[in-house]
Design an enzyme around this catalytic site. Structure first.
Site, PDB file in Angstrom:
ATOM      1  N   ASP A 145       0.842  -1.190   0.000  1.00 48.87           N
ATOM      2  CA  ASP A 145       0.000   0.000   0.000  1.00 48.87           C
ATOM      3  C   ASP A 145       0.879   1.243   0.000  1.00 48.87           C
ATOM      4  OD1 ASP A 145      -2.057  -1.784   0.260  1.00 48.87           O
ATOM      5  OD2 ASP A 145      -2.768  -1.071   2.206  1.00 48.87           O
TER       6      ASP A 145
ATOM      7  N   ARG B  20      -2.504  -1.095  -8.290  1.00 52.86           N
ATOM      8  CA  ARG B  20      -3.832  -0.676  -7.828  1.00 52.86           C
ATOM      9  C   ARG B  20      -3.894   0.847  -7.972  1.00 52.86           C
ATOM     10  NH1 ARG B  20      -4.252  -1.151  -1.657  1.00 52.86           N
ATOM     11  NH2 ARG B  20      -4.646  -3.351  -2.008  1.00 52.86           N
TER      12      ARG B  20
HETATM   13  C1  LIG Z   1      -9.276  -1.415  -2.189  1.00 54.45           C
HETATM   14  C2  LIG Z   1      -8.751  -0.074  -1.815  1.00 54.45           C
HETATM   15  C3  LIG Z   1      -7.410   0.065  -1.465  1.00 54.45           C
HETATM   16  C4  LIG Z   1      -6.898   1.320  -1.138  1.00 54.45           C
HETATM   17  N1  LIG Z   1      -5.560   1.477  -0.898  1.00 54.45           N
HETATM   18  C5  LIG Z   1      -5.051   2.727  -0.701  1.00 54.45           C
HETATM   19  C6  LIG Z   1      -3.648   2.964  -0.582  1.00 54.45           C
HETATM   20  O1  LIG Z   1      -2.815   2.053  -0.621  1.00 54.45           O
HETATM   21  N2  LIG Z   1      -3.229   4.244  -0.397  1.00 54.45           N
HETATM   22  C7  LIG Z   1      -4.095   5.302  -0.355  1.00 54.45           C
HETATM   23  O2  LIG Z   1      -3.652   6.456  -0.226  1.00 54.45           O
HETATM   24  N3  LIG Z   1      -5.429   5.101  -0.454  1.00 54.45           N
HETATM   25  C8  LIG Z   1      -5.923   3.862  -0.623  1.00 54.45           C
HETATM   26  N4  LIG Z   1      -7.286   3.678  -0.743  1.00 54.45           N
HETATM   27  C9  LIG Z   1      -8.210   4.780  -0.396  1.00 54.45           C
HETATM   28  C10 LIG Z   1      -8.480   5.694  -1.596  1.00 54.45           C
HETATM   29  O3  LIG Z   1      -7.333   6.427  -1.891  1.00 54.45           O
HETATM   30  C11 LIG Z   1      -9.635   6.653  -1.296  1.00 54.45           C
HETATM   31  O4  LIG Z   1      -9.297   7.458  -0.213  1.00 54.45           O
HETATM   32  C12 LIG Z   1     -10.949   5.946  -1.000  1.00 54.45           C
HETATM   33  O5  LIG Z   1     -11.125   4.839  -1.808  1.00 54.45           O
HETATM   34  C13 LIG Z   1     -12.127   6.880  -1.256  1.00 54.45           C
HETATM   35  O6  LIG Z   1     -12.130   7.271  -2.588  1.00 54.45           O
HETATM   36  P1  LIG Z   1     -13.178   6.702  -3.681  1.00 54.45           P
HETATM   37  O7  LIG Z   1     -12.371   6.402  -4.890  1.00 54.45           O
HETATM   38  O8  LIG Z   1     -13.945   5.586  -3.153  1.00 54.45           O
HETATM   39  O9  LIG Z   1     -14.046   7.946  -4.026  1.00 54.45           O
HETATM   40  P2  LIG Z   1     -14.784   9.070  -3.139  1.00 54.45           P
HETATM   41  O10 LIG Z   1     -14.448  10.359  -3.808  1.00 54.45           O
HETATM   42  O11 LIG Z   1     -14.530   8.924  -1.669  1.00 54.45           O
HETATM   43  O12 LIG Z   1     -16.281   8.684  -3.390  1.00 54.45           O
HETATM   44  C14 LIG Z   1     -16.814   8.878  -4.699  1.00 54.45           C
HETATM   45  C15 LIG Z   1     -18.299   8.669  -4.670  1.00 54.45           C
HETATM   46  O13 LIG Z   1     -18.568   7.300  -4.371  1.00 54.45           O
HETATM   47  C16 LIG Z   1     -19.733   7.203  -3.588  1.00 54.45           C
HETATM   48  N5  LIG Z   1     -19.444   6.483  -2.352  1.00 54.45           N
HETATM   49  C17 LIG Z   1     -18.259   6.391  -1.733  1.00 54.45           C
HETATM   50  N6  LIG Z   1     -18.360   5.584  -0.649  1.00 54.45           N
HETATM   51  C18 LIG Z   1     -19.637   5.186  -0.584  1.00 54.45           C
HETATM   52  C19 LIG Z   1     -20.370   4.352   0.307  1.00 54.45           C
HETATM   53  N7  LIG Z   1     -19.797   3.769   1.359  1.00 54.45           N
HETATM   54  N8  LIG Z   1     -21.690   4.165   0.062  1.00 54.45           N
HETATM   55  C20 LIG Z   1     -22.282   4.763  -0.972  1.00 54.45           C
HETATM   56  N9  LIG Z   1     -21.645   5.558  -1.849  1.00 54.45           N
HETATM   57  C21 LIG Z   1     -20.342   5.762  -1.667  1.00 54.45           C
HETATM   58  C22 LIG Z   1     -20.248   8.606  -3.364  1.00 54.45           C
HETATM   59  O14 LIG Z   1     -21.194   8.886  -4.335  1.00 54.45           O
HETATM   60  C23 LIG Z   1     -19.027   9.456  -3.582  1.00 54.45           C
HETATM   61  O15 LIG Z   1     -19.352  10.741  -4.022  1.00 54.45           O
HETATM   62  C24 LIG Z   1      -7.788   2.447  -1.102  1.00 54.45           C
HETATM   63  C25 LIG Z   1      -9.124   2.293  -1.461  1.00 54.45           C
HETATM   64  C26 LIG Z   1      -9.611   1.073  -1.844  1.00 54.45           C
HETATM   65  C27 LIG Z   1     -11.049   0.964  -2.255  1.00 54.45           C
END
Ligand SMILES: Cc1cc2nc3c(=O)[nH]c(=O)nc-3n(C[C@H](O)[C@H](O)[C@H](O)COP(=O)(O)OP(=O)(O)OC[C@H]3O[C@@H](n4cnc5c(N)ncnc54)[C@H](O)[C@@H]3O)c2cc1C
Length: 309
Positions: free
Chosen positions: A131, A179
Site C-alpha cells: 500500500d 492498484r
Molecule cells: C481497495 C482499496 C485500497 C486502497 N488502498 C489505498 C492505498 O494504498 N493508499 C491510499 O492512499 N489510499 C488507498 N485507498 C483509499 C483511496 O485512496 C480513497 O481514499 C478511498 O477509496 C475513497 O475514494 P473513492 O475512490 O472511493 O471515491 P470518493 O471520492 O470517496 O467517493 C466517490 C463517490 O462514491 C460514492 N461512495 C463512496 N463511498 C460510498 C459508500 N460507502 N456508500 C455509498 N456511496 C459511496 C459517493 O457517491 C461518492 O461521491 C484504497 C481504497 C480502496 C477501495
C-alpha cells in the site's frame, strides 16, 4: 465539511487515542468495517466473500510502529496470515504498509522484513500488495520496491491519482501489477491536486494507460461514475476481464461489489483485520464523513435487535 474532514484526519494521526482505541477493541458499528480481531474471524469472513465469487486482500492492521520489535511482530503476524490463506486454500492475498514493518525505523530493517514476507508468499504463490502511504513516505517506498523487483515478482503496489507525480511513477513501473486509488492522505498543493475534478480526470487517465499497457490493473474506487466510465472504456477496447479487477473496502457498497461479481467481473475486497483499527477507521470517516451515519445506524440497529431478541 472541509473543517470536519481536516479534524477527523488529524485525529487519525493521534497515537495516544490509537493506544486507547486498541485497548477498547472495535465496537459494534465499527465492526461493519473491520473483519474481526482473530485469524478465525478473518477466515470466516474470507470464506463468506469467496462463496460470492469475491476475492479478498487482507490488511493486517497496524500503524505507529517505531521499534524494531514491533516491526518484527507485524512481519510475523503477516506471515501467519499467509500460512492460513495457504493452508485453507482461500482466494485471498495480502496488503501491507511499509511503515508497519519498519519504514519509520530505517529502510534496511523494512526491506529485510518485506523480503521475508515476499519469500514466504512466493513459496505459497500468494500475491503481496504494498500500500502507498502519505507523501513523506513515497520516495523511500519506491526505493524499496525497486530493490525488491530485482529479486521477486509476486508483488505490486499502488498509484495515488491525487499526486502530481502519479503519471511518472506509473510509467516507470508499468511492468508491475498496480492498484489505482484516488489517495487517502491530505497533501499540500505543492505535491497534489486539490480538487476532486482534477483527481477524477487523473484517475481515469491512469487506469486507461495501465489497462492499455496490458499489466493487471486493480481499479480501487467506490465511485460509480468512474466505474461506469471505465467499464465503457474496457468494452470499447475489448480488454479482457482477466486483466483487471474492481477493488472496494470491506463493508462499503456491498451491493455494488456483488452486482459486479454477478456480471462476471473480478472483484476483490480490501479486508482490514486486527486490533489496531483506529487510524484506518478515522481515515475512512475523514474521506466520507457521511460514514458516521452508517456507524450510528448499524450500532442502533444492533442494540434494537438485542432488545427484541
Ligand atoms: C481497495 C482499496 C485500497 C486502497 N488502498 C489505498 C492505498 O494504498 N493508499 C491510499 O492512499 N489510499 C488507498 N485507498 C483509499 C483511496 O485512496 C480513497 O481514499 C478511498 O477509496 C475513497 O475514494 P473513492 O475512490 O472511493 O471515491 P470518493 O471520492 O470517496 O467517493 C466517490 C463517490 O462514491 C460514492 N461512495 C463512496 N463511498 C460510498 C459508500 N460507502 N456508500 C455509498 N456511496 C459511496 C459517493 O457517491 C461518492 O461521491 C484504497 C481504497 C480502496 C477501495
Amino acid at each position: 465539511m472541509t473543517v470536519i474532514k481536516s479534524c477527523l484526519f488529524s485525529l487519525s494521526q493521534n497515537s495516544n487515542i490509537n493506544k486507547l482505541a486498541t485497548k477498547m477493541g472495535p465496537k459494534i458499528g465499527i465492526k461493519s468495517f473491520i473483519a474481526g480481531t482473530t485469524l478465525d474471524e478473518l477466515e470466516m469472513n474470507i470464506v463468506r466473500l469467496n462463496k460470492q465469487n469475491i476475492a479478498v486482500t487482507v490488511d493486517n492492521l497496524g500503524e505507529f510502529v517505531y521499534s524494531e520489535s514491533e516491526a518484527y511482530n507485524a512481519t510475523y503476524h503477516i506471515i501467519k496470515v499467509i500460512e492460513r490463506i495457504n493452508e485453507q486454500n482461500l482466494n485471498a492475498h495480502i496488503s501491507l504498509k511499509l511503515t508497519q514493518i519498519g519504514l519509520d525505523i530505517n529502510s534496511e530493517i523494512c526491506k529485510q522484513n518485506l523480503m521475508r514476507i515476499l519469500a514466504k508468499a512466493n513459496e505459497a504463490h500468494i500475491f503481496i500488495n504494498i500500500d502507498m502511504e502519505d507523501y513523506g513516505h513515497i520516495q523511500s517506498s519506491w526505493q524499496i520496491i525497486d530493490d525488491c523487483e530485482q529479486v521477486f515478482n509476486n508483488f505490486g503496489t499502488v498509484i495515488q491519482a491525487s499526486l502530481l507525480r502519479a503519471k511518472k511513477d506509473r510509467r516507470e513501473h508499468k511492468y508491475l501489477r498496480l492498484r489505482i486509488v484516488k489517495g487517502a492522505y491530505k497533501e499540500s498543493g505543492k505535491v497534489a491536486y486539490q480538487t476532486s475534478k482534477e483527481i477524477d480526470i487523473n484517475y481515469l487517465e491512469l487506469c486507461k494507460s495501465h489497462l492499455q499497457d496490458g499489466k493487471f490493473t486493480s481499479i480501487a474506487t467506490h465511485d460509480y461514475d468512474l466505474i461506469t466510465k471505465l467499464i465503457r472504456y474496457i468494452e470499447q477496447n475489448e480488454i479482457s476481464k482477466s486483466n483487471f479487477e474492481f477493488q472496494m473496502l470491506y463493508g462499503f457498497r456491498t451491493n455494488l461489489q456483488q452486482q459486479l461479481a454477478q456480471q462476471g467481473y473480478q472483484v476483490c475486497v480490501y479486508m482490514p483485520y486486527g486490533k489496531d483499527w483506529y487510524g484506518y477507521f478515522m481515515r475512512r470517516l475523514a474521506e466520507r464523513p457521511q460514514n458516521i451515519n452508517l456507524v450510528i445506524k448499524q450500532s442502533l440497529s444492533k442494540f434494537w435487535l438485542k432488545g427484541r431478541l
